[in-house]
Design an enzyme around this catalytic site. Structure first.
Site, short mmCIF file in Angstrom:
data_model
loop_
_atom_site.label_atom_id
_atom_site.label_comp_id
_atom_site.label_asym_id
_atom_site.label_seq_id
_atom_site.Cartn_x
_atom_site.Cartn_y
_atom_site.Cartn_z
N TYR A 1 20.97 28.84 41.48
CA TYR A 1 20.58 27.19 41.06
C TYR A 1 19.05 27.16 41.72
CZ TYR A 1 24.78 25.97 38.83
OH TYR A 1 25.73 25.69 37.77
N GLU B 1 43.96 48.38 47.88
CA GLU B 1 43.17 47.83 46.75
C GLU B 1 43.30 46.35 46.51
OE1 GLU B 1 43.28 50.22 43.28
OE2 GLU B 1 42.68 48.81 41.94
N ASP C 1 45.26 52.42 43.33
CA ASP C 1 45.96 52.75 42.29
C ASP C 1 45.94 54.33 41.66
OD1 ASP C 1 47.03 50.21 42.24
OD2 ASP C 1 45.85 49.42 40.60
#
Lengths: 634, 394
Positions: B126, B222, B274
């Site tokens: 911005y 994770e 995972d």
């Protein structure tokens, strides 16, 4: 002169053959069956049969075979009637040296009945001629000559009148004024089909009608006929629009059944030159015609016959032809042979001799092309495009007939960009609206590879894009594929000329498109650089305290140099032709203000928001046009 | 009195410590480094202005951040950026906009440093966002654009995002036997309730210091869901460790913190991720550094990190049911093969075997799949067993 349809000699022969043979053959075949049956019973003899066989008048034949004249269906009938009348009016005005002003009005009486009024400012028609012109088929001034003229579209105004009479029972109403001093004569005519003759229903001299002809002369025809009015393709509107394109010297006013007035304004103030009449070229005639000419000629000797009746045959060529014929013939043929002594066999030898000999091509000054400038003017006023180019080929010959091809194209602007391009076909300034795909010009356009010029073109079809292609054939004898005279026959010579002219225009279009793309790219490039330079100068100033103005100017100078360099590089590649050359070309018109943005496929999508609106102008242009119309009607 | 004294003592203690170790509040980056960074930015702008004024094409040399310009340093066992650079030119249609953005971001960062404030990536977007004068074009169309430009700027001036006073959105959580001081505030990670301590984006020593730490190791998981499971089961208390989570691919803050705790406190890091190519890549990033931020590996990579699981063999080992299988898709397979070919996996036979087994299985598994055995199977059985056996992948 108003005429009753311009038949060419060949066309006439074809019709007459059809007219005499077809019904008779029909009669004989059917009666043969009968004879076979009846003879067995011993009821019918050749004599009784002969009683049933009688001559059929031309008008009667056409009354029964109206599809031959373009009156196949109600919609086409209406168009044909307008066409015949407008063609006649234009021819009459041009021959009298008057700039045509034509008024067409169609009034709907009920669902399928219309009243057609066509008025011109031509020379008018002498009272004595009115019956013959409007009441007799196959009567006219264009009939027995070899000259470029419009009248090829059927049998003329009398046929329209006859059709009207047949479908509504109403006679034709003619008002004609031949000079300022005399009052107009007002004649109502009926055609007697069995006698091929007009019958006057009423007749008067009517000074009140003077107001119809402010120019002092002119003709008005009113025909009431059955028909169907529909806009769109193959409509009266389209026909008049195209007529206006090919005849930019004409002013046409069209009042539709919905009482809308559409003006096709005049764009050129000069009349086209008058076409010269020529004698047929020896190579352009057939054996039958040759025999007929031999029979009819007033010349005594073969040599004088050849010299008098044909173009491009002098004394030497005449004796050369006689010698060649002599070699082929069993009878001796000399230039001094009497024409009356020449039989069928000799005529055939002469015909063969003509085919063998090399004869100078026919004179081509008999052709009056529309001309590139006038074509452009015509397109410019009727087609809302941004790029126009025209090409006129030098005159050439096919089968002994001189002809000349002209092509003009209009591209971009408000034309629709995702449809197949439109072909406007003309023969001797007359629009051809039917049987497009059978026309030689259609094939020529399809065969031209438009991809080379920057347009998309699916295999074996018309190019796709905002393109209008105008093809005009000017000839003393336009070969049509059929009696309906709606498509130009596919002669190699004709198609070749068409393609050459198309390619000439296509090249100009290609140059223009490449340039436009390049220009856009360059201006985009320059735009990009210019846009960012300011930001960069600001940032550098803020971070490092560099002089903002100095840096901006320095960068801008570089940007300009950069984009210029790119221009030059393309020039060297030979891809970009100098911009000036296209602008100096007399046969090209570019309207910068109509330039729409280049199609989306060409846009790299980087700065989509900044692109000008593509086709939005189309709607506004339409609106303003319809507003005009409304003003005029009110 | 006694009460008063003790409170005095403790306050004294903390103030002493904070003055010793940390800079005062409000300045997250040291003044000296700020001045250096501003100098680097000024050099960049000056070089652009100079070539512009001298009618030379302004261009910026940017080190390339891609796999082609990255090499694995086998000795240090981390990824390092190569020396290849690319030219960003102003007078090139494809690069002009980026060139302009680069200077805008430079200016934005300079202003930020001068104001002694920090902004998020979105804030930076911005700050540099405006419509270019005389056009309808915006300087940036989306935050993604300014994020990449900022990364370009980092490598160009060889300064870190933190030094440019820009930080990413907070992501990642920590809990465990450690007390840290975050911008002067003492944070006891043993008393963080269910939410945990949100790991800040900037974890530089001048912002975060470690006060005391009893933990034996760090367990990095994770995702947030798994982390909550462990936290609720007070795993870190039972096993005396620190429990962190990185919401998928761990952001720079988490990686930096893990690196610092590992290096400064000397405790090992174990990862529970995972069993799929993405989990494997997260491990690779924690261990060797990421390809995109190879220039920061030195400060972030933990070559000693170990991979606990979940592993391809666990399907049989833990007797899991069919339900937990997630079929590998085309992308997974290509990605897995890519990872197997990374030079830093080249001599890791176990890893190659692991990936091959996964590919052979034809399915992947999430850590959550262990929940099918029992709600706390993962925290009470699976991980303790692996830790006890010392059964890791390296």
């Amino acid at each position: 002169m108003w005429t009753c349809g311009g038949f060419h000699r060949k066309g006439l022969e074809r019709y007459l053959v059809g007219h005499t043979d077809v019904p008779n053959q029909m009669a004989t075949t059917t009666s043969k069956k009968k004879t076979a049956r009846k003879a067995a019973k011993g009821r019918v003899s050749a004599e009784t049969l002969a009683k049933g066989q009688r001559e059929i008048s031309v008008s009667e034949f056409f009354a029964k075979n109206r599809h031959l004249l373009g009156f196949d269906n109600p919609r086409k009938a209406l168009l044909t009637a307008v066409k015949e009348a407008v063609d006649n009016a234009l021819d009459a005005c041009e021959e009298a040296g008057i700039l045509p002003e034509i008024h067409v009005r169609l009034l709907q009486k009920d669902e399928s009945r219309f009243k057609l009024t066509i008025r011109d400012n031509g020379p008018g028609i002498v009272r004595a001629q009115i019956e013959s012109i409007f009441g007799k088929l196959l009567y006219g001034s264009k009939f027995h000559r070899m000259k470029m003229s419009r009248g090829q579209q059927g049998i003329g105004i009398s046929a329209a009148g006859m059709y009207g009479l047949m479908t509504t029972g109403k006679p034709v109403h003619i008002i004609s004024k031949t000079s300022r001093r005399t009052p107009p004569h007002d004649v109502v005519l009926k055609i007697d089909t069995s006698k091929n003759r007009a019958e006057v229903v009423s007749e008067k001299e009517d000074p009140k009608s003077d107001t119809l002809f402010p120019g002092g002369t002119g003709t008005q025809v009113v025909i009431e006929l059955e028909g169907r009015y529909q806009k769109g393709r193959q409509s009266i509107d389209e026909y008049l629009e195209q007529t206006a394109i090919a005849n930019p010297h004409a002013q046409i006013t069209w009042v539709t059944p919905t009482n809308e007035t559409i003006e096709f304004p005049r764009a050129v103030e000069e009349l086209p030159e008058e076409a010269k009449e020529i004698k047929p070229h020896p190579k352009g005639i057939e054996l039958g015609t040759l025999i007929q000419m031999l029979e009819r000629t007033e010349s005594k000797s073969l040599s004088s016959f050849l010299q008098d009746e044909f173009s491009r045959v002098g004394q030497r060529k005449a004796s050369d032809l006689a010698q060649r014929a002599d070699k082929l013939s069993s009878k001796t043929i000399t230039p001094r042979s009497r024409v009356s002594q020449l039989g069928h066999a000799e005529a055939e030898c002469l015909y063969k001799a003509i085919q063998e000999a090399s004869i100078m091509a026919p004179p081509t000054d008999c052709l009056v092309p529309i001309g590139s400038r006038a074509l452009l003017a015509g397109l410019l006023k009727e087609v809302q495009a941004e790029f126009f180019a025209a090409a006129t080929r030098p005159p050439t010959v096919y089968r002994g007939n001189p002809f000349q091809m002209e092509v003009a194209i209009a591209f971009g602007g408000n034309l629709s960009s995702d449809e197949s391009s439109r072909i406007l076909r003309f023969a001797n300034r007359v629009p051809l609206l039917y049987q497009q795909s059978a026309c030689s010009s259609f094939k020529a356009v399809v065969e031209t590879s438009w991809k080379n010029y920057g347009l998309a073109q699916p295999r074996n079809s018309l190019p796709v894009g905002p393109l209008v292609v105008l093809v005009h054939m000017a000839s003393v004898w336009v070969p049509f594929t059929s009696e309906s005279k709606e498509a130009i026959a596919d002669y190699d010579e004709i198609r070749k000329e068409m393609k050459l002219a198309l390619q000439e225009c296509g090249r100009k279009l290609g140059t223009y498109l490449r340039r436009r793309k390049q220009m856009k790219k360059q201006s985009e490039r320059r735009g990009i650089f210019e846009r960012y330079i300011g930001e960069i100068a600001n940032s550098c100033h803020s971070i490092a305290g560099t002089d903002k103005k100095k840096l901006y100017d320095a960068l801008l100078k570089q940007a300009e140099r950069k984009t210029k360099e790119a221009d030059q590089r393309l020039d060297l590649d030979g891809k970009i032709v100098s911009a000036k050359r296209l602008e100096q070309d007399e046969d090209v018109i570019i309207l910068a203000e109509r330039q729409a943005s280049i199609g989306e496929d060409e846009n790299d999508g980087l700065f989509g928001e900044d692109m000008p609106p593509t086709t939005k102008r189309r709607t506004t242009a339409k609106k303003s046009r319809s507003k005009k119309k409304k003003k005029k009607t009110s | 009195m006694a009460k008063k004294k003790t409170t005095k003592k403790t306050t004294k203690k903390t103030t002493k410590k904070s003055t010793k170790k940390s800079t005062p509040r409000g300045s997250l980056v040291s003044k000296k480094r700020d001045q250096e960074t501003i100098g680097k930015i000024r050099d960049l702008a000056t070089s652009v202005a100079k070539s512009g004024l001298a009618q030379r094409e302004p261009r910026i040399e940017i080190p390339i951040r891609s796999i082609n310009n990255m090499k694995y340093n086998a000795r240090k066992r981390i990824l390092e950026m190569g020396s290849n650079t690319q030219q960003r030119e102003l007078f090139n249609v494809g690069q002009a906009r980026k060139f302009m953005q680069m200077l805008l971001v430079s200016k934005g960062c300079r202003d930020l440093i001068q104001a002694e404030k920090t902004l998020s990536l979105r804030g930076m977007y911005y700050m540099t966002l405006h419509t270019i004068e005389g056009t309808s074009e915006k300087t940036f169309n989306e935050q993604g654009e300014s994020d990449t430009i900022l990364e370009d700027l980092e490598v160009t001036i060889d300064g870190l995002r933190e030094e440019l006073h820009v930080f990413a959105k907070k992501r990642g959580t920590m809990v465990g036997n450690i007390t840290v001081i975050d911008n002067g505030d003492e944070i006891n990670c043993r008393r963080m309730g269910t939410g945990g301590y949100a790991i800040p984006s900037i974890c530089e020593p001048n912002v975060i210091q470690f006060k005391d730490c009893d933990a034996d190791f760090i367990l990095h998981v994770e995702k947030d869901t798994v982390w909550s499971r462990f936290n609720e089961d007070r795993f870190w208390e039972k096993h005396n460790c620190i429990l962190t989570e990185g919401s998928g691919q761990p952001p720079r803050g988490v990686r930096r913190l893990l690196h610092r705790m590992h290096k400064e406190l000397g405790i090992p890091v174990y990862c529970l991720l995972d069993c799929d190519p993405w989990g494997h890549y997260i491990y690779s990033v924690i261990k060797q550094g990421s390809i995109n931020l190879a220039f920061e590996s030195q400060r972030m990579a933990i070559p000693e990190a170990k991979f606990i699981g979940i592993r391809a063999e666990d399907y049989d080992r833990c007797k899991l049911t069919n339900d937990v299988k997630i079929a590998l898709n085309e992308r997974d397979i290509t990605r897995a093969k890519q990872i197997m070919d990374y030079p830093w996996f080249a001599d890791k036979k176990h890893w190659k075997k692991e990936i091959k087994t996964m590919l052979g299985n034809g399915f992947k598994m999430e850590v959550e799949s262990l929940i099918t055995k029992d709600i706390s199977y993962v925290s009470e059985v699976y991980v303790p067993q692996r830790l006890k056996d010392g059964d890791f992948l390296d």
